[in-house]
Design a protein around this motif. Sequence first.
Motif, PDB file in Angstrom:
ATOM      1  N   PRO A 174       0.821  -1.207   0.000  1.00 51.29           N
ATOM      2  CA  PRO A 174       0.000   0.000   0.000  1.00 51.29           C
ATOM      3  C   PRO A 174       0.863   1.269   0.000  1.00 51.29           C
ATOM      4  CG  PRO A 174      -0.720  -1.564   1.692  1.00 51.29           C
ATOM      5  CD  PRO A 174       0.613  -2.023   1.207  1.00 51.29           C
ATOM      6  N   TYR A 175       0.482   2.220  -0.819  1.00 50.32           N
ATOM      7  CA  TYR A 175       1.312   3.413  -0.998  1.00 50.32           C
ATOM      8  C   TYR A 175       1.324   4.292   0.240  1.00 50.32           C
ATOM      9  CZ  TYR A 175       1.667   2.101  -5.875  1.00 50.32           C
ATOM     10  OH  TYR A 175       1.946   1.417  -7.038  1.00 50.32           O
ATOM     11  N   ALA A 176       0.256   4.277   1.013  1.00 50.31           N
ATOM     12  CA  ALA A 176       0.236   5.055   2.246  1.00 50.31           C
ATOM     13  C   ALA A 176       1.294   4.559   3.225  1.00 50.31           C
ATOM     14  CB  ALA A 176      -1.146   4.997   2.889  1.00 50.31           C
ATOM     15  N   VAL A 177       1.709   3.299   3.068  1.00 51.99           N
ATOM     16  CA  VAL A 177       2.744   2.728   3.930  1.00 51.99           C
ATOM     17  C   VAL A 177       4.114   2.803   3.259  1.00 51.99           C
ATOM     18  CG1 VAL A 177       3.522   0.651   5.146  1.00 51.99           C
ATOM     19  CG2 VAL A 177       1.070   1.169   4.988  1.00 51.99           C
ATOM     20  N   TYR A 178       4.181   2.355   2.007  1.00 46.22           N
ATOM     21  CA  TYR A 178       5.474   2.191   1.339  1.00 46.22           C
ATOM     22  C   TYR A 178       5.771   3.240   0.266  1.00 46.22           C
ATOM     23  CZ  TYR A 178       5.247  -2.406   3.525  1.00 46.22           C
ATOM     24  OH  TYR A 178       5.150  -3.428   4.437  1.00 46.22           O
ATOM     25  N   GLY A 179       4.866   4.180   0.044  1.00 49.20           N
ATOM     26  CA  GLY A 179       5.074   5.122  -1.044  1.00 49.20           C
ATOM     27  C   GLY A 179       5.557   6.501  -0.663  1.00 49.20           C
ATOM     28  N   GLU A 180       5.373   6.891   0.596  1.00 51.43           N
ATOM     29  CA  GLU A 180       5.634   8.280   0.972  1.00 51.43           C
ATOM     30  C   GLU A 180       7.080   8.690   0.794  1.00 51.43           C
ATOM     31  OE1 GLU A 180       5.241  11.230   4.851  1.00 51.43           O
ATOM     32  OE2 GLU A 180       3.938   9.468   4.680  1.00 51.43           O
ATOM     33  N   GLN A 181       8.014   7.871   1.272  1.00 50.71           N
ATOM     34  CA  GLN A 181       9.419   8.254   1.184  1.00 50.71           C
ATOM     35  C   GLN A 181       9.892   8.371  -0.265  1.00 50.71           C
ATOM     36  OE1 GLN A 181      11.080   9.390   3.651  1.00 50.71           O
ATOM     37  NE2 GLN A 181       9.544   8.820   5.176  1.00 50.71           N
ATOM     38  N   LEU A 182       9.367   7.523  -1.139  1.00 50.43           N
ATOM     39  CA  LEU A 182       9.764   7.589  -2.550  1.00 50.43           C
ATOM     40  C   LEU A 182       9.220   8.847  -3.210  1.00 50.43           C
ATOM     41  CD1 LEU A 182      11.166   6.396  -4.957  1.00 50.43           C
ATOM     42  CD2 LEU A 182       9.192   4.893  -5.330  1.00 50.43           C
ATOM     43  N   VAL A 183       7.969   9.207  -2.928  1.00 49.21           N
ATOM     44  CA  VAL A 183       7.412  10.433  -3.496  1.00 49.21           C
ATOM     45  C   VAL A 183       8.189  11.648  -2.988  1.00 49.21           C
ATOM     46  CG1 VAL A 183       5.394  11.953  -3.511  1.00 49.21           C
ATOM     47  CG2 VAL A 183       5.119   9.499  -3.920  1.00 49.21           C
ATOM     48  N   ARG A 184       8.465  11.683  -1.694  1.00 48.66           N
ATOM     49  CA  ARG A 184       9.241  12.799  -1.150  1.00 48.66           C
ATOM     50  C   ARG A 184      10.615  12.878  -1.806  1.00 48.66           C
ATOM     51  NH1 ARG A 184       7.051  15.204   3.244  1.00 48.66           N
ATOM     52  NH2 ARG A 184       5.344  14.107   4.315  1.00 48.66           N
ATOM     53  N   ALA A 185      11.244  11.719  -2.014  1.00 53.26           N
ATOM     54  CA  ALA A 185      12.563  11.685  -2.641  1.00 53.26           C
ATOM     55  C   ALA A 185      12.504  12.211  -4.070  1.00 53.26           C
ATOM     56  CB  ALA A 185      13.113  10.261  -2.614  1.00 53.26           C
ATOM     57  N   CYS A 186      11.470  11.851  -4.802  1.00 51.29           N
ATOM     58  CA  CYS A 186      11.343  12.317  -6.178  1.00 51.29           C
ATOM     59  C   CYS A 186      11.164  13.830  -6.238  1.00 51.29           C
ATOM     60  CB  CYS A 186      10.182  11.603  -6.868  1.00 51.29           C
ATOM     61  SG  CYS A 186      10.525   9.880  -7.290  1.00 51.29           S
ATOM     62  N   VAL A 187      10.387  14.385  -5.316  1.00 49.01           N
ATOM     63  CA  VAL A 187      10.227  15.834  -5.282  1.00 49.01           C
ATOM     64  C   VAL A 187      11.559  16.504  -4.943  1.00 49.01           C
ATOM     65  CG1 VAL A 187       9.083  17.750  -4.097  1.00 49.01           C
ATOM     66  CG2 VAL A 187       7.778  15.698  -4.719  1.00 49.01           C
TER      67      VAL A 187
END
Length: 419
Positions: free
Chosen positions: A95-108
């Motif tokens: 689930p992205y709410a668990v495993y997606g946040e750090q990757l999205v922040r890193a991409c930004v």
Amino acid sequence: MAPRKYDIVIWGASGFTGSHLVEYLALNAPAGTRIAIGGRCRDRITSVRDKLAAKHPDAAISLESMDILVGDSLSAEDMRAVAAQTRVVASTVGPYAVYGEQLVRACVEETTDYCDITAEVPWIRDMHRELNEKAVRGNVHIVPLCGFDCIPADLGCLMLSQYAREELGQQLLHVKGSITGIRGGVSGGTLATLANQLGIEARRMWKRWRAKISGDAPRRAQQPNGRETSRAMIHYDRTLGRWQSFWVMSIINQMTAKWAGRELSYGPSFSYAESMTSYNLPHAVGQALGFFGLGLFMFFGITRNLLYALRAIPRPGEGPSEKFMKTGFFSLHLEAFSESEVFYGKVSGSSDPGYSETIKYLGESALCLAFDRDASFRPGIYPPSVAIGTKLLARLRTKNCQFDVARMPISAVDQKKAA
């Protein structure tokens, strides 16, 4: 953007959807596309790459050239190291709410474009609220919702809005979508997301019922042409001549289309409503009860584990066979209302919507971000129609994805039947 080692990184390459995305891009990416594949377990990723190379000898060189990146999705440091090496990340890790946040922040932070297949609307809202302004300043495109939820509805409404403006000189006010045919598998992760969305819808229904009982419920909304823009969960569609029932993805698709409508100024108070075609009234009632019953079973841990134990539903990471995916299909009929006209659209796919079509949508979204960027792209955290819509729509039309508009209904009821 500084030169990057890779054009695209597929994050989550060892999972069911991720491994199929590796296969799709190996077979469909332009020659010379620099692709890396990543996740938390090198051995499993290597196994996926080797099996695909054996399965597709003509693509073996392309597959074997894909570097492997290893990292922990919960580690900000690992995710920044991944994002810093590539122009685009395509993520299948949920689930992205668990495993997606750090990757999205890193991409930004690293000004790396990103796309995924999440339908977790609360999480998307959180990311938009926290990171959208920074993404806009950095000219970064963060594009969630690139799967079956919500590409057909999202790009379908974009297509209709463009037609209304270019051909009719009018604004788009309302679109009514009906799933007229569908066959496909579903994953455990998707079921968990749907259970959450059903809980949201149940709370909304409770509020509406309370308002109705108290006499505070608003009258059913109408557009200037007199057409109702909201309908009962079970209703009769005069255009299709069929009963309509609750469609489990409608909650997500309606929210996404409305969001895109605001951002792209489709028309004043633009709205989208979606349902599923039924054979008759009893069938419509049974469909609605079945969807909500499944949601209840998925909501409670004890009943969810019982379904897993009975193999009644797939666990996360599991999915249907390739043979089954090839026999899948879907058809979405769209009825659009402008200021004085009614016209129609159709979106369809010729394979399993939850897997084969979703993989195609995500793969083409990643390629679009990597190679098609122009002035029409909009930076920030937005649905596909807003971020890359026109270019992605053109891509998908070349990949056996039907996106058509006409003044009359287009094959309203899909004739393809399940075996």
